[in-house]
Design an enzyme around this catalytic site. Structure first.
Site, mmCIF file in Angstrom:
data_model
loop_
_atom_site.group_PDB
_atom_site.id
_atom_site.type_symbol
_atom_site.label_atom_id
_atom_site.label_comp_id
_atom_site.label_asym_id
_atom_site.label_seq_id
_atom_site.Cartn_x
_atom_site.Cartn_y
_atom_site.Cartn_z
ATOM 1 N N GLN A 279 20.946 6.090 5.850
ATOM 2 C CA GLN A 279 20.805 7.084 4.701
ATOM 3 C C GLN A 279 19.353 5.744 4.162
ATOM 4 O O GLN A 279 18.004 6.595 3.239
ATOM 5 C CB GLN A 279 20.882 7.269 3.639
ATOM 6 C CG GLN A 279 20.782 7.941 2.275
ATOM 7 C CD GLN A 279 21.502 7.901 1.105
ATOM 8 O OE1 GLN A 279 22.068 7.770 0.302
ATOM 9 N NE2 GLN A 279 21.169 9.538 1.152
ATOM 10 N N GLU A 363 -15.569 -0.943 0.988
ATOM 11 C CA GLU A 363 -16.565 0.533 1.438
ATOM 12 C C GLU A 363 -16.126 1.020 -1.064
ATOM 13 O O GLU A 363 -15.993 1.754 -1.595
ATOM 14 C CB GLU A 363 -16.274 1.103 1.734
ATOM 15 C CG GLU A 363 -17.191 2.431 1.906
ATOM 16 C CD GLU A 363 -17.811 1.265 2.961
ATOM 17 O OE1 GLU A 363 -18.708 2.244 3.699
ATOM 18 O OE2 GLU A 363 -17.526 0.830 3.357
#
Length: 385
Positions: A279, A363
């Site tokens: 899990q 950027e």
């Protein structure tokens, strides 16, 4: 792929085949040796990647912004540096199309479309970072020429780019400062020195350099659009393209990390079952896929708005912010899925983990993106979302 033409879908498939056939078999060796990928760049030219932002009348094969996102994602899935090798080039092409004089378009766009002339942009300064208005690079008018002095840093492709869109101050006394900024289209020559290549954690192969201007002379017709004082607003429009491109690069890195993690989780066994059935690992894979899907939708939303000529500075900022943070987490989780092998340079996941941070700081840092988003929320209201 909604909103794409048949030609665009074929282009994306062509780039995907290029990545799987030609990039993936050599990327580890090139990246670890920090070798410039000349052969791969030549193949990108032949595919037409350098002309994707340039209309047919100037020799290109312009595609929609959503198509450009998918192409960039495919390139970055193979090697983020390849997407970086065409990112600034595209921004400069868009700047020329949106603001350039017809003479500037005719001079630069045809050779840019083939990749014969490659372009980059120069914004960041050693002491300035994201504070562009604090820049100190100046262009002073003298005898019908601009004399440029100053320094820029973190300029991608600086040695191989034949055209540089330089943001500088043509009027240092202007108030507010951004009204005295202009973009000059400059090329290598006397007075311009590429002083050094910066050492980097990731983003190998493609150089990031410091530029020094010492009494560099540029003619008055080098000013983008022919009028000074408009450079800041021009570059902010260009950065919409840049931020969508960086978000798409993050998608590619995240997708590569997820693909590798999924593949490994199905063949690696522990306690007599594939690890994805545990899990903890299965939940991690589910979260990785969900983040990637959400990042892609945000990026395509910004691309669609750009394509329909709607304002998208907030949307581009959201896409860049979320996609880059998602890519960083997905890359880290891919290392976790691989366990000890994820820390080995024999597996690509360590490269994704080194490449991902660039999209967080490049950027315009993600902190700047949050400022942009908050400002736009106040200006446009929550109904704009």
């Amino acid at each position: 792929m909604a909103s794409l033409t048949e030609e665009e879908e074929l282009l994306i498939k062509t780039v995907r085949r290029f990545v799987d056939r030609d990039v993936k078999p050599v990327v580890t060796e090139l990246e670890h040796a920090n070798t410039y990928p000349d052969k791969l760049i030549e193949q990108m030219k032949r595919i037409g990647i350098y002309g994707l932002a340039i209309p047919e009348q100037y020799g290109g094969a312009e595609v929609s912004m959503p198509c450009y996102v998918h192409v960039t994602e495919e390139l970055a899935r193979g090697w983020m540096s390849l997407a970086g090798a065409m990112g600034g080039h595209t921004v400069v092409a868009k700047l020329l199309l949106d603001f350039g004089t017809e003479e500037q378009k005719q001079t630069y766009l045809p050779p840019m479309a083939t990749g014969e002339l490659r372009a980059t942009m120069a914004l960041t300064e050693p002491g300035g970072g994201s504070d562009l208005q604090a820049m100190t690079t100046t262009a002073s008018l003298l005898d019908d020429n601009y004399v440029i002095n100053g320094a820029k840093t973190w300029i991608s492709n600086a040695r191989r780019a034949g055209l540089i869109a330089l943001l500088c101050k043509t009027d240092p006394q202007a108030k507010p400062p951004h009204t005295g900024m202009s973009i000059l289209l400059v090329q290598h020559g006397p007075g311009l020195e590429v002083s050094r290549d910066l050492p980097k954690l990731g983003y190998k192969g493609v150089e990031s350099c410091e530029l020094r201007f010492a009494d560099y002379r540029a003619s008055t017709d080098a000013v983008l659009g022919g009028a000074t004082g408009k450079g800041f607003s021009q570059m902010m429009k260009g950065l919409e393209t840049g931020r969508i491109q960086v978000a798409a690069r993050a998608l590619g890195v995240g997708r590569a990390a997820l693909e590798d993690a999924l593949a490994y989780a199905q063949v690696r066994e522990s306690f007599d079952k594939p690890i994805w059935k545990h899990q903890a690992v299965g939940n991690m894979l589910a979260d990785m896929a969900t983040k990637l899907a959400a990042a892609r939708q945000l990026t395509l939303l910004a691309a669609e708005r750009f394509n329909s000529n709607q304002r998208c500075d907030m949307e581009a900022g959201m896409a860049k912010l979320f996609a880059s943070e998602a890519a960083m987490q997905i890359a880290l989780d891919a290392v976790r899925v691989h366990g000890g092998y994820g820390y080995s340079t024999e597996y690509p996941v360590e490269r994704y983990f080194r490449d991902a941070p660039l999209m967080i700081v490049g950027e315009g840092t993600n902190e700047i993106q949050r400022n942009v988003i908050a400002t736009q929320l106040i200006e446009r209201g929550v109904d704009a979302i």
